[in-house]
Design an enzyme around this catalytic site. Sequence first.
Site, mmCIF file in Angstrom:
data_model
loop_
_atom_site.group_PDB
_atom_site.id
_atom_site.type_symbol
_atom_site.label_atom_id
_atom_site.label_comp_id
_atom_site.label_asym_id
_atom_site.label_seq_id
_atom_site.Cartn_x
_atom_site.Cartn_y
_atom_site.Cartn_z
ATOM 1 N NE ARG A 53 -0.965 -0.822 4.759
ATOM 2 C CZ ARG A 53 -1.781 -1.465 5.592
ATOM 3 N NH1 ARG A 53 -3.073 -1.505 5.357
ATOM 4 N NH2 ARG A 53 -1.289 -2.055 6.657
ATOM 5 C CD GLU A 64 -1.757 2.486 5.710
ATOM 6 O OE1 GLU A 64 -0.716 2.143 6.287
ATOM 7 O OE2 GLU A 64 -2.841 1.916 5.892
ATOM 8 C CE LYS A 77 -8.871 -0.430 3.815
ATOM 9 N NZ LYS A 77 -9.154 -1.402 4.893
ATOM 10 N NE ARG A 120 -9.390 -5.406 4.796
ATOM 11 C CZ ARG A 120 -8.335 -4.947 5.472
ATOM 12 N NH1 ARG A 120 -8.086 -5.338 6.712
ATOM 13 N NH2 ARG A 120 -7.510 -4.098 4.893
ATOM 14 C CB ALA A 147 -12.969 0.551 16.721
ATOM 15 C CG ASP A 169 -8.182 -1.730 26.193
ATOM 16 O OD1 ASP A 169 -8.457 -1.825 24.990
ATOM 17 O OD2 ASP A 169 -7.614 -0.717 26.690
ATOM 18 N N GLY A 233 -2.774 -5.671 15.505
ATOM 19 C CA GLY A 233 -2.555 -4.233 15.777
ATOM 20 C C GLY A 233 -1.269 -3.658 15.190
ATOM 21 C CG ASP A 235 -1.860 -1.599 11.323
ATOM 22 O OD1 ASP A 235 -1.230 -0.824 12.069
ATOM 23 O OD2 ASP A 235 -3.062 -1.448 11.061
ATOM 24 C CE LYS A 239 -0.510 0.788 15.183
ATOM 25 N NZ LYS A 239 -1.407 0.756 14.021
HETATM 26 P P1 NAD Z 1 -8.814 1.561 18.958
HETATM 27 O O1 NAD Z 1 -7.993 2.769 19.200
HETATM 28 O O2 NAD Z 1 -10.298 1.695 18.837
HETATM 29 O O3 NAD Z 1 -8.553 0.478 20.121
HETATM 30 C C1 NAD Z 1 -7.269 0.109 20.536
HETATM 31 C C2 NAD Z 1 -7.346 -0.350 21.993
HETATM 32 O O4 NAD Z 1 -6.051 -0.823 22.374
HETATM 33 C C3 NAD Z 1 -7.722 0.772 22.957
HETATM 34 O O5 NAD Z 1 -8.874 0.416 23.699
HETATM 35 C C4 NAD Z 1 -6.483 0.903 23.855
HETATM 36 O O6 NAD Z 1 -6.790 1.241 25.194
HETATM 37 C C5 NAD Z 1 -5.886 -0.493 23.749
HETATM 38 N N1 NAD Z 1 -4.474 -0.602 24.097
HETATM 39 C C6 NAD Z 1 -3.439 0.237 23.740
HETATM 40 N N2 NAD Z 1 -2.290 -0.198 24.270
HETATM 41 C C7 NAD Z 1 -2.580 -1.355 24.954
HETATM 42 C C8 NAD Z 1 -1.814 -2.268 25.715
HETATM 43 N N3 NAD Z 1 -0.499 -2.095 25.889
HETATM 44 N N4 NAD Z 1 -2.438 -3.349 26.268
HETATM 45 C C9 NAD Z 1 -3.782 -3.529 26.118
HETATM 46 N N5 NAD Z 1 -4.564 -2.677 25.422
HETATM 47 C C10 NAD Z 1 -3.973 -1.606 24.843
HETATM 48 O O7 NAD Z 1 -8.202 0.887 17.649
HETATM 49 P P2 NAD Z 1 -8.862 -0.212 16.681
HETATM 50 O O8 NAD Z 1 -9.630 0.432 15.593
HETATM 51 O O9 NAD Z 1 -9.519 -1.280 17.510
HETATM 52 O O10 NAD Z 1 -7.532 -0.802 16.005
HETATM 53 C C11 NAD Z 1 -6.580 -1.494 16.763
HETATM 54 C C12 NAD Z 1 -5.330 -1.700 15.951
HETATM 55 O O11 NAD Z 1 -5.607 -2.583 14.854
HETATM 56 C C13 NAD Z 1 -4.791 -0.420 15.324
HETATM 57 O O12 NAD Z 1 -3.395 -0.406 15.492
HETATM 58 C C14 NAD Z 1 -5.138 -0.547 13.861
HETATM 59 O O13 NAD Z 1 -4.227 0.161 13.031
HETATM 60 C C15 NAD Z 1 -5.045 -2.034 13.678
HETATM 61 N N6 NAD Z 1 -5.808 -2.548 12.547
HETATM 62 C C16 NAD Z 1 -5.237 -3.518 11.808
HETATM 63 C C17 NAD Z 1 -5.920 -4.054 10.733
HETATM 64 C C18 NAD Z 1 -5.328 -5.170 9.945
HETATM 65 O O14 NAD Z 1 -5.830 -5.505 8.869
HETATM 66 N N7 NAD Z 1 -4.290 -5.803 10.430
HETATM 67 C C19 NAD Z 1 -7.179 -3.556 10.384
HETATM 68 C C20 NAD Z 1 -7.768 -2.572 11.182
HETATM 69 C C21 NAD Z 1 -7.066 -2.066 12.271
#
Ligand code: NAD
Length: 352
Positions: A53, A64, A77, A120, A147, A169, A233, A235, A239
């Site tokens: 991407r 992205e 996307k 997805r 989320a 969390d 997470g 990604d 990170k």
């Molecule tokens: P979000 O911000 O809604 O939720 C993340 C949660 O992680 C929060 O509730 C936060 O308190 C918690 N958190 C942070 N550090 C923590 C730790 N050390 N221990 C426990 N909990 C912790 O984010 P989201 O939309 O749920 O997305 C989460 C991650 O997934 C993001 O990094 C996002 O980029 C990634 N993501 C990846 C893909 C993929 O295809 N791989 C797709 C969507 C999102």
Amino acid sequence: MTPPSKLALVPFLSVEGMMKLVLSRGIERVLRELAEAIEEDFRRWPAFDKTPRIASHSPVGVIELMPTSDGALYGFKYVNGHPKNMKEGLQTVTAFGLLAEVATGYPVLLSEMTILTALRTAATSAMAARALAPKNPRAMAIIGNGAQAEFQALAFKAICGIEEVRLYDIDPAATRKCARNLATSGLTLTQCTSAEEAILGAQILTTVTADKQYATILTDNMVGAGVHINAVGGDCPGKTELHRDILTRSSIFVEYPPQTRVEGEIQQLDPDHPVTELWQVLSGAAPGRTDPRQITLFDSVGFAIEDFSALRYVHGAIQGTGLAQMLDMIADPDDPRDLYGMLLRAGAKAAA
Ligand code: NAD
């Protein structure tokens, strides 16, 4: 295919439309159908144009573009990732996407993809786990209850038969929210006060936290033989969620190596560390889990083909539902060469 004049109005599925689609079909059915659509496309992987991407990084996040094509349809996307957004009352991840016909270049669908990305991503995770996790998994830990979390829980219930979800969390309010939202799901929910507690007895460990840094959500001593790790997470460059020692003990499965080597957990490893492409497992070209004591790791970063499959699925699912609004976003003069004349005629009409 529809003739070009009919394509001049582009179906648009709004957030409200997406919610109606998911609620009317049922979320578990949608997750299962999405996993089928994604698996179908992973099995014909060589048919796709593939590129990592295109990311625009800033100190606070990333924006992205994720394009791909199978020669008949083209999709992309737009998606962001801003971990600090949540504290400002904004989503960490938002997205929209477009599907177009290669034959004409005309768009055939514009869709919200914030909800669709969560669906997805969860469907892809569960699809990977179905191929890699130990047989008949019962419990999954979900570390990070933001989320994406409920979507992950429901996909693993619908696709892998998970019965218990163990939630943790760093923010207990997120865990409470997740447990509340899943209360009627039929899953047994255990709210935990540490990551160590969450992983107890779980055959699948999902990490889905958001933090723009090298985090260590799981350390080596927390991961026992035979588990499947679904690392979602981490990604982005810089990170990650897993300690490097877990990676060297695991059989690692990835979407598209040129992207994952830069963005995934494996950015911590040598560039030639062996990994298996998930599509090869799904198409039977490579083995998945070969030993009950093996640690399998799906190093998920999210790849354009998953979004393409999701858009393709939505395009089919909305036919005849009336859920899409028709958008006037393609100029369509009667004489294709007379674009300026169309503007002049509109000016004359407005002045009359
Ligand atoms: P979000 O911000 O809604 O939720 C993340 C949660 O992680 C929060 O509730 C936060 O308190 C918690 N958190 C942070 N550090 C923590 C730790 N050390 N221990 C426990 N909990 C912790 O984010 P989201 O939309 O749920 O997305 C989460 C991650 O997934 C993001 O990094 C996002 O980029 C990634 N993501 C990846 C893909 C993929 O295809 N791989 C797709 C969507 C999102």
